[in-house]
Design an enzyme around this catalytic site. Structure first.
Site, mmCIF file in Angstrom:
data_model
loop_
_atom_site.group_PDB
_atom_site.id
_atom_site.type_symbol
_atom_site.label_atom_id
_atom_site.label_comp_id
_atom_site.label_asym_id
_atom_site.label_seq_id
_atom_site.Cartn_x
_atom_site.Cartn_y
_atom_site.Cartn_z
ATOM 1 N N CYS A 54 -6.382 -10.284 -1.211
ATOM 2 C CA CYS A 54 -5.511 -9.490 -0.333
ATOM 3 C C CYS A 54 -6.302 -8.714 0.712
ATOM 4 O O CYS A 54 -5.729 -7.927 1.455
ATOM 5 C CB CYS A 54 -4.628 -8.548 -1.139
ATOM 6 S SG CYS A 54 -5.554 -7.289 -2.013
ATOM 7 N N ARG A 69 0.873 -1.187 0.000
ATOM 8 C CA ARG A 69 0.000 0.000 0.000
ATOM 9 C C ARG A 69 0.906 1.232 0.000
ATOM 10 O O ARG A 69 1.546 1.518 1.011
ATOM 11 C CB ARG A 69 -0.900 0.001 1.235
ATOM 12 C CG ARG A 69 -1.976 -1.088 1.226
ATOM 13 C CD ARG A 69 -2.868 -0.954 2.451
ATOM 14 N NE ARG A 69 -4.059 -1.770 2.394
ATOM 15 C CZ ARG A 69 -4.214 -2.931 3.037
ATOM 16 N NH1 ARG A 69 -3.238 -3.413 3.775
ATOM 17 N NH2 ARG A 69 -5.354 -3.588 2.935
ATOM 18 N N ASN A 87 -12.086 -6.270 1.589
ATOM 19 C CA ASN A 87 -12.494 -5.236 2.554
ATOM 20 C C ASN A 87 -13.460 -4.258 1.895
ATOM 21 O O ASN A 87 -14.544 -3.983 2.401
ATOM 22 C CB ASN A 87 -11.284 -4.452 3.065
ATOM 23 C CG ASN A 87 -10.189 -5.344 3.594
ATOM 24 O OD1 ASN A 87 -10.453 -6.458 3.997
ATOM 25 N ND2 ASN A 87 -8.960 -4.865 3.572
ATOM 26 N N ASP A 88 -13.025 -3.718 0.766
ATOM 27 C CA ASP A 88 -13.907 -2.778 0.071
ATOM 28 C C ASP A 88 -15.049 -3.501 -0.626
ATOM 29 O O ASP A 88 -16.157 -2.979 -0.715
ATOM 30 C CB ASP A 88 -13.110 -1.948 -0.945
ATOM 31 C CG ASP A 88 -12.429 -0.772 -0.272
ATOM 32 O OD1 ASP A 88 -13.092 -0.106 0.540
ATOM 33 O OD2 ASP A 88 -11.242 -0.532 -0.535
ATOM 34 N N ARG A 148 1.019 -1.273 -5.300
ATOM 35 C CA ARG A 148 -0.256 -0.692 -5.730
ATOM 36 C C ARG A 148 -0.106 0.813 -5.895
ATOM 37 O O ARG A 148 0.524 1.455 -5.052
ATOM 38 C CB ARG A 148 -1.321 -1.015 -4.684
ATOM 39 C CG ARG A 148 -2.714 -0.616 -5.120
ATOM 40 C CD ARG A 148 -3.744 -1.124 -4.154
ATOM 41 N NE ARG A 148 -3.709 -0.390 -2.893
ATOM 42 C CZ ARG A 148 -4.535 -0.637 -1.874
ATOM 43 N NH1 ARG A 148 -5.430 -1.608 -1.971
ATOM 44 N NH2 ARG A 148 -4.461 0.064 -0.765
HETATM 45 C C1 PEP Z 1 -9.371 -4.211 0.209
HETATM 46 O O1 PEP Z 1 -10.185 -3.321 -0.024
HETATM 47 O O2 PEP Z 1 -9.705 -5.379 0.511
HETATM 48 C C2 PEP Z 1 -7.927 -3.941 0.133
HETATM 49 C C3 PEP Z 1 -7.036 -4.895 0.270
HETATM 50 O O3 PEP Z 1 -7.539 -2.640 -0.028
HETATM 51 P P1 PEP Z 1 -7.518 -1.572 1.163
HETATM 52 O O4 PEP Z 1 -7.805 -2.328 2.433
HETATM 53 O O5 PEP Z 1 -6.189 -0.942 1.132
HETATM 54 O O6 PEP Z 1 -8.632 -0.651 0.777
HETATM 55 MG MG MG Z 2 -9.487 -1.484 -0.926
#
Ligand code: PEP
Ligand code: MG
Length: 596
Positions: free
Chosen positions: A526, A317, A478-479, A353
């Site tokens: 991820c 990140r 996550n998103d 990323r």
């Molecule tokens: C996600 O959204 O799952 C992800 C890995 O990205 P971030 O948590 O950095 O938004």
């Molecule tokens: Mg994300």
């Protein structure tokens, strides 16, 4: 990994041995003296000053204003690299901000209030801006009405500069201090040194936000969303943070303290045992190999990735490059950091990323330029921002292409929702590569693979088309969960509704994996579920063979894989995918996990 936020029974929330429930977001137990942070990003401290502290406070304010002027001048020079019209527009805006910081009504008014009312600088800024806003509103002038937004922006910058001095205190705390705050932003959390801080607890924040993710990657026990946490806590009182059960105990009794010390020791032993798996391969009982990669939040996580036996970096990140500063990192700075990570991984792949700023990860630079978006999670975030500010993207891609000359590097694009975004990035990358080659700069050859985060439901549903445009997929659960279920991942109020096992989320994951397998491109997960052994069998059963997680999670996931029969896991995944009830899905998964 997370536990639910609930209140304890009556009586427990008061007096010594006060026990509070919250979201246990980063496991482990921390015991140490409380350090109460008065000034999270939500509360502005207001206090009166003794007469002899007034001059010092004026100086403090003047220093914050001088710092703000330096920041703005730096921003102005950075803005010169933007396209002409943008550069001019931001130049005007920054000039206006500069004049508000130089012997202006605002600065004079703040100084006067500090001197006359004997109040702290932050409170004086608040009061002066309220008065200016009132005067402007009464003038009924559209131009002036628009300026009040700028004055507020300048006020926020000044306040941020004043409050930053608090954070320096993080490095001079007694050892093992427990930070207690209303809120810690991801940027605040990135400043915590796990060698100095024992753990933290906050009133606000959800289990899947970036503050929680950072806590996990730093290996700091943490509890978020603990309502009532700050009521009457004194600095220095002993606090226990139980990140496993989501509990904070303030001023514990000797018996409770002893119990937690024993638990902490048991956990340490367990961690040591897991570390012994470091050199063993991640292979299921029936011989299928899985690649376990690390998510890096900060460069210092690299060491932990190697220590825990990660086979590469599945998600770097890059937001850390932009946090806790007002200016932008240039190509050289980014290249130096990326190169160190690529070289540090010693030939193992690194997936970098492009920046995912916006949403809850507002860099100071961004707040200054775009203000506070009404709907941050749906706004100018990640790839949208990169494409809006192509110079930023070009700088980042140039740094990545150069770092890719030092070891295997893949480029990953966040928040993609359509094929055209990938095509645009590829075009820009091609131009950047040509420019660098013309100048004789050494870059990755061939150019790095370009992958796409699948974290927007629309992207998952368009996975077939995206699989043609991308070289690999990484599923950001996550998103994906946040957007599919319309639940803010960082909001403790709706944390109990956030569930990646929701059948809608699982179907999008399955759909994405199948599209990738059909197109024969690699697919990994991820999001945070990749690092939680509870989900390992399900993800593998759905066809995933690459998982990327916070470094401390690698050994426990490896242990789960080594105990897994893939045929059985695939069978159970099929049964789960036939279900539409969340409770039933959870039971089927947990039963399967408990059989091994
Ligand atoms: C996600 O959204 O799952 C992800 C890995 O990205 P971030 O948590 O950095 O938004
Ligand atoms: Mg994300």
């Amino acid at each position: 990994m997370k536990s639910d936020a609930k209140h304890e029974g009556p009586g427990a929330a008061h007096g010594p041995n006060r026990s509070l429930r919250g979201l246990g977001v980063s496991s482990g137990v921390a015991i140490g003296p409380a350090h109460v942070v008065e000034s999270g990003s939500v509360t502005i401290p207001e206090y009166s000053l003794p007469a002899d502290a007034v001059e010092g406070e004026v100086t403090r304010f003047n220093e914050a204003a001088a710092k703000a002027r330096r920041q703005i001048k730096k921003l102005k020079s950075k803005a010169l690299v933007l396209p002409d019209s943008a550069s001019e527009e931001i130049g005007f805006l920054l000039d206006a901000h500069l004049s508000m910081l130089t012997n202006s009504r605002l600065t004079r008014g703040v100084e006067r209030r500090i001197k006359q009312d004997h109040i702290n600088a932050e409170a004086a800024i608040q009061a002066e801006i309220a008065t200016i806003a009132q005067t402007f509103a009464e003038m009924d002038d559209a131009y002036l009405a628009a300026r009040i937004g700028d004055i507020r922006e300048v006020g926020r910058r000044l306040t941020r500069n004043l409050l930053k001095q608090e954070y320096r205190a993080f490095s001079t705390l007694p050892p093992n201090s427990i930070i207690l705050a209303e809120e810690l932003t991801p940027a605040d959390t990135a400043l915590l040194d796990p060698k100095a801080v024992g753990g933290f607890a906050t009133v606000l924040g959800g289990a899947e936000g970036h503050t929680a993710i950072l806590a996990r990657s730093l290996g700091l026990p943490a509890v978020l969303g603990a309502t009532g946490l700050l009521a009457g806590v004194r600095n220095g009182v002993t606090v226990i943070v139980d990140g496993v059960q989501g509990r904070v105990i303030i001023d514990p009794s000797p018996e409770v303290l002893e119990e937690y010390r024993t638990r902490r020791a048991a956990r340490e032993r367990e961690r040591e045992q897991l570390k012994s798996l470091r050199k063993l391969p991640a292979v299921t009982r029936d011989g299928t190999a899985v690649t376990l990669l690390a998510n890096l939040e900060l460069p210092r996580d690299l060491e932990h990735a190697l220590e825990n036996g990660a086979q590469g970096v599945g998600l770097l990140r890059t937001e850390f490059l932009f946090m806790n500063r007002e200016d932008l990192p240039d190509e050289e700075e980014q290249y130096t950091v990326l190169r160190a990570i690529v070289e540090g991984m010693g030939g193992r792949p690194v997936t970098a990323r492009t920046m995912d700023l916006g949403g809850e990860k507002l860099a100071g630079w961004m707040a200054g330029r775009y203000g506070e978006p009404a709907n941050p999670a749906l706004g100018l975030r990640a790839i949208r921002l990169s494409l809006r500010e192509p110079k930023l993207l070009e700088t980042q891609l140039a740094a990545m292409l150069r770092a890719g000359a030092h070891g295997p590097l893949r480029i990953l694009l966040p928040m993609i929702s359509s094929v055209s975004e990938v095509q645009k990035v590829r075009e820009i990358m091609g131009q950047v590569a040509r420019r660098l080659r013309r100048r004789g700069v050494v870059i990755a050859d061939p150019l790095p693979p370009v992958g796409v985060m699948i974290e927007v439901p629309g992207a998952a549903l368009a996975a077939d088309a995206l699989a043609y445009a991308a070289d690999f997929f990484s599923i950001g659960t996550n998103d994906l969960t946040q957007y599919t279920l319309a639940i803010d991942r960082a909001d403790e109020q709706v944390a109990t509704l956030y569930d990646p096992l929701h059948p809608a989320v699982l179907r999008l994951i399955q759909f994405t994996i199948e599209a990738a397998l059909r197109s024969r491109i690699p697919v990994s997960v991820c999001g945070e579920i990749a690092g939680d052994p509870r989900y390992t069998a399900l993800l593998m059963g759905l066809g995933v063979r690459e998982l990327s997680m916070s470094p401390p999670s690698v050994p426990a996931v490896k242990k789960r894989i080594r105990g897994l029969d893939l045929m059985e896991a695939s069978r159970r995944a099929r049964v789960i995918m036939d279900q539409s009830d969340l409770g039933r899905i959870a039971t089927l998964l947990d039963d399967f996990n408990s059989m091994v």
